[in-house]
Design a protein around this motif. Sequence first.
Motif, PDB file in Angstrom:
ATOM      1  N   THR A  22     -13.431  -2.711  -4.758  1.00  0.00           N
ATOM      2  CA  THR A  22     -13.462  -3.432  -3.484  1.00  0.00           C
ATOM      3  C   THR A  22     -14.750  -4.243  -3.367  1.00  0.00           C
ATOM      4  OG1 THR A  22     -14.541  -1.640  -2.273  1.00  0.00           O
ATOM      5  CG2 THR A  22     -12.128  -1.613  -2.340  1.00  0.00           C
ATOM      6  N   PHE A  42       0.856  -1.174   0.000  1.00  0.00           N
ATOM      7  CA  PHE A  42       0.000   0.000   0.000  1.00  0.00           C
ATOM      8  C   PHE A  42       0.893   1.225   0.000  1.00  0.00           C
ATOM      9  CE2 PHE A  42      -2.616  -3.320   1.908  1.00  0.00           C
ATOM     10  CZ  PHE A  42      -3.703  -3.265   1.050  1.00  0.00           C
ATOM     11  N   LEU A  76      -9.479  -6.188  -3.118  1.00  0.00           N
ATOM     12  CA  LEU A  76      -9.448  -5.622  -1.775  1.00  0.00           C
ATOM     13  C   LEU A  76     -10.815  -5.782  -1.109  1.00  0.00           C
ATOM     14  CD1 LEU A  76      -7.422  -2.399  -2.562  1.00  0.00           C
ATOM     15  CD2 LEU A  76      -6.594  -4.556  -1.646  1.00  0.00           C
ATOM     16  N   LEU A  78      -6.159   5.316  -4.982  1.00  0.00           N
ATOM     17  CA  LEU A  78      -7.277   4.880  -4.165  1.00  0.00           C
ATOM     18  C   LEU A  78      -8.608   4.945  -4.923  1.00  0.00           C
ATOM     19  CD1 LEU A  78      -8.050   4.238  -1.100  1.00  0.00           C
ATOM     20  CD2 LEU A  78      -8.558   6.659  -0.943  1.00  0.00           C
ATOM     21  N   TRP A  87      -9.538   1.732  -6.877  1.00  0.00           N
ATOM     22  CA  TRP A  87      -9.558   0.431  -6.208  1.00  0.00           C
ATOM     23  C   TRP A  87     -10.954  -0.163  -6.274  1.00  0.00           C
ATOM     24  CZ3 TRP A  87      -6.947   0.958  -0.741  1.00  0.00           C
ATOM     25  CH2 TRP A  87      -5.599   1.274  -0.900  1.00  0.00           C
TER      26      TRP A  87
END
Length: 195
Positions: A121, A71, A148, A116, A119
Amino acid sequence: MPDSYRFMPLPLVGLTHAPQLPSVQRTARPHDPAVTLFTDLHHSACVVAGHHDGLDQTLHLMMRAGVRMVFVSGADGSLIGMVSAEDIQGERPVLHAATRRVSHHELTIADVMVPLSQWPTVDMSVVRTSRLGDIAATLRDHGLRYLLVTQQKNGQTVLRGLFSARRLEMAMNITIEPGLHARTFAELEHDLAHH
């Protein structure tokens, strides 16, 4: 304190020769619960690189930590992205260096990370009822190497863990995304010429 609550030291034994390290031979099937190959960040170390760290420095960090993804934190310490070894060693740095007309050594992790905002998820509540085959299908259908997992906690979204395509491929003896890095050098040169 009653005797039943007394703790006793364990007997120790010295080593006469170096022990062998265990080899993880984890095998899994598509119908197994997804959590069997889930990396839970509540129980695993989370490796973080600074956004101004160099590419070689970050690869070295990954090797030392035994991971293929880290990360990325911003100046204030908050998460701003993630970067994989494939991102660092693939075409992204070459294209970015050519576009900015800088050398490879001048690039930082911020230049090649996945921000970010990009991402994808999935929520932990969905993972709890999913199977490994569902996770593999998600990775394949969305072209991901990492999935994620987030969780709602005290009204906030918390990063709970992740699934790695590589780990699933090894455990399930499958290929999740053939051709992910199958671009030819000619295609790469074509992209460079048009930037």
